[in-house]
Motif scaffolding. Structure first.
Motif, PDB file in Angstrom:
ATOM      1  N   GLY A 127      -7.315  -3.097  -4.092  1.00  0.00           N
ATOM      2  CA  GLY A 127      -8.204  -3.110  -5.248  1.00  0.00           C
ATOM      3  C   GLY A 127      -9.605  -2.719  -4.831  1.00  0.00           C
ATOM      4  N   ARG A 142      -6.489   1.047  -6.276  1.00  0.00           N
ATOM      5  CA  ARG A 142      -6.679   0.905  -7.707  1.00  0.00           C
ATOM      6  C   ARG A 142      -8.113   0.518  -8.037  1.00  0.00           C
ATOM      7  NH1 ARG A 142      -1.099  -2.583  -8.973  1.00  0.00           N
ATOM      8  NH2 ARG A 142       0.281  -1.247  -7.709  1.00  0.00           N
ATOM      9  N   GLY A 143      -8.647   1.084  -9.117  1.00  0.00           N
ATOM     10  CA  GLY A 143     -10.009   0.759  -9.527  1.00  0.00           C
ATOM     11  C   GLY A 143     -10.656   1.935 -10.227  1.00  0.00           C
ATOM     12  N   LEU A 162     -12.687  -1.624 -10.084  1.00  0.00           N
ATOM     13  CA  LEU A 162     -12.421  -2.898 -10.725  1.00  0.00           C
ATOM     14  C   LEU A 162     -13.710  -3.698 -10.896  1.00  0.00           C
ATOM     15  CD1 LEU A 162      -9.406  -4.017  -8.493  1.00  0.00           C
ATOM     16  CD2 LEU A 162      -9.265  -2.904 -10.736  1.00  0.00           C
ATOM     17  N   ALA A 193     -11.793  -9.108  -9.769  1.00  0.00           N
ATOM     18  CA  ALA A 193     -10.964  -8.555  -8.694  1.00  0.00           C
ATOM     19  C   ALA A 193     -10.545  -9.619  -7.689  1.00  0.00           C
ATOM     20  CB  ALA A 193     -11.718  -7.429  -7.979  1.00  0.00           C
ATOM     21  N   TYR A 238      -3.369  -8.176  -5.161  1.00  0.00           N
ATOM     22  CA  TYR A 238      -3.867  -7.184  -4.206  1.00  0.00           C
ATOM     23  C   TYR A 238      -3.776  -7.728  -2.782  1.00  0.00           C
ATOM     24  CZ  TYR A 238      -5.847  -5.043  -8.382  1.00  0.00           C
ATOM     25  OH  TYR A 238      -6.006  -4.478  -9.620  1.00  0.00           O
TER      26      TYR A 238
END
Length: 323
Positions: free
Chosen positions: A196, A234-235, A237, A242, A251
């Protein structure tokens, strides 16, 4: 051993007095034998501190602490006081450890805390261990990674001001940081890490509502490049959620954009459980996630939990298993 005026000698002795640590690794201290003996007396630890000249002389036995004794500290060095002499000694301990690791004589380095002001007073202008070890090993760029049982976080920037950090962040740096974190998590046994990546602004910019488009400019291109390489990043965020998501297992690693964004949540979780890992070095390096604690140095009360965990993770990450 870290700064001899701080709690480094005490947490080293306290950790190595635990026979279970000797089942994890074969520990060798780079430091000052006389200071370690004093720390053992303060803690009431029933250990023998033995000075050795080389790794080959160490016996790695429970109840015995082998130390390459550089003999740099005066016998009357006060506990809990800033000292350029202690700062110079702390630098030399790291230098020797780095040389041994690069030469392959030791498989990992685990550092007790040094004091930045003492280091600077001794003429060594480094913000901390991370940058010092990078210089000693000829490594151009490394990343600070904090590891706890619940959350692991790697930092795109660390010891610079917030305005300077935002200016420094760019897609290439973000991508390189994620790659270092990805490699470190895989080395710890997670084959396909889920990573993340935090934004810079509140709510990761809220689609342009906050900030000046930093997420789209500085982070999104890196994520696109990383995903094309097969890295599950992923992001961007919102940082305020997070870490909650990482804590519940969504994550394997969080990427923080600046120092406090990553450090604050980890330290709320419990500093005694935290370990600092330097990602990107040619050697394995872990560290306690606390400072020299001058206010309690010399009292024999310092918690050794972070040192034990740092030793455990150093052994887990080390390229050579030993028995």
């Amino acid at each position: 051993m870290g700064d001899g005026a701080g709690i480094g000698p005490e947490v080293v002795v306290g950790a190595l007095a635990d026979a279970a640590v000797h089942e994890l690794c074969r520990p060798l201290v780079i430091g000052d034998a006389r200071r370690l003996r004093e720390a053992a007396r303060l803690r009431g630890a029933a250990v023998e501190v033995v000075a050795v000249d080389s790794v080959a002389e160490a016996r790695f036995e429970p109840g015995r602490i082998d130390v390459v004794d550089l003999g740099l500290l005066p016998g009357d060095l006060p506990w809990g006081e800033l000292s350029a002499v202690a700062g110079e000694a702390a630098y030399q301990y790291v230098r020797v450890a780095a040389e041994l690791a690069v030469a392959g004589e030791v498989q990992a380095i685990c550092t007790a805390p040094l004091n930045k002001k003492a280091l600077h007073a001794a003429g060594h202008d480094f913000p901390g261990h991370t940058e010092l070890l990078a210089a000693l090993t000829g490594t151009e760029e490394v990343s600070m990674m904090l590891s706890t049982p619940k959350v692991k976080v790697i930092h795109v920037t660390t010891h610079i001001g917030l305005i300077d950090a935002i200016a420094k962040i760019e897609p290439g740096l973000v991508a390189r940081t994620v790659r270092r974190g990805h490699a470190a998590i895989r080395a710890s046994g997670v084959d396909e890490p889920v990573i993340g990546v935090c934004g810079i602004n509140p709510h990761a910019g809220e689609n342009g509502l906050f900030g000046a488009g930093e997420e789209e400019e500085k982070i999104v291109p890196a994520l696109e490049e990383l995903r094309a390489e097969g890295i599950d990043a992923r992001g961007p965020l919102p940082a305020d959620t997070a870490f909650f998501l990482a804590g519940r297992g969504d994550y394997d690693l969080i990427v923080a954009m600046y120092h406090d964004q990553g450090h604050a949540p980890v330290k709320v979780l419990g500093i005694e459980a935290g370990v600092n890992i330097t990602a990107g070095l040619p050697v394995i390096r872990t560290s306690v996630d606390h400072g020299t604690a001058f206010d309690i140095a010399g009292t024999g009360t310092a918690d050794v939990g972070s040192m034990v965990e740092a030793l455990r993770q150093a052994a887990d990450l080390a390229p050579v298993s030993v028995s």
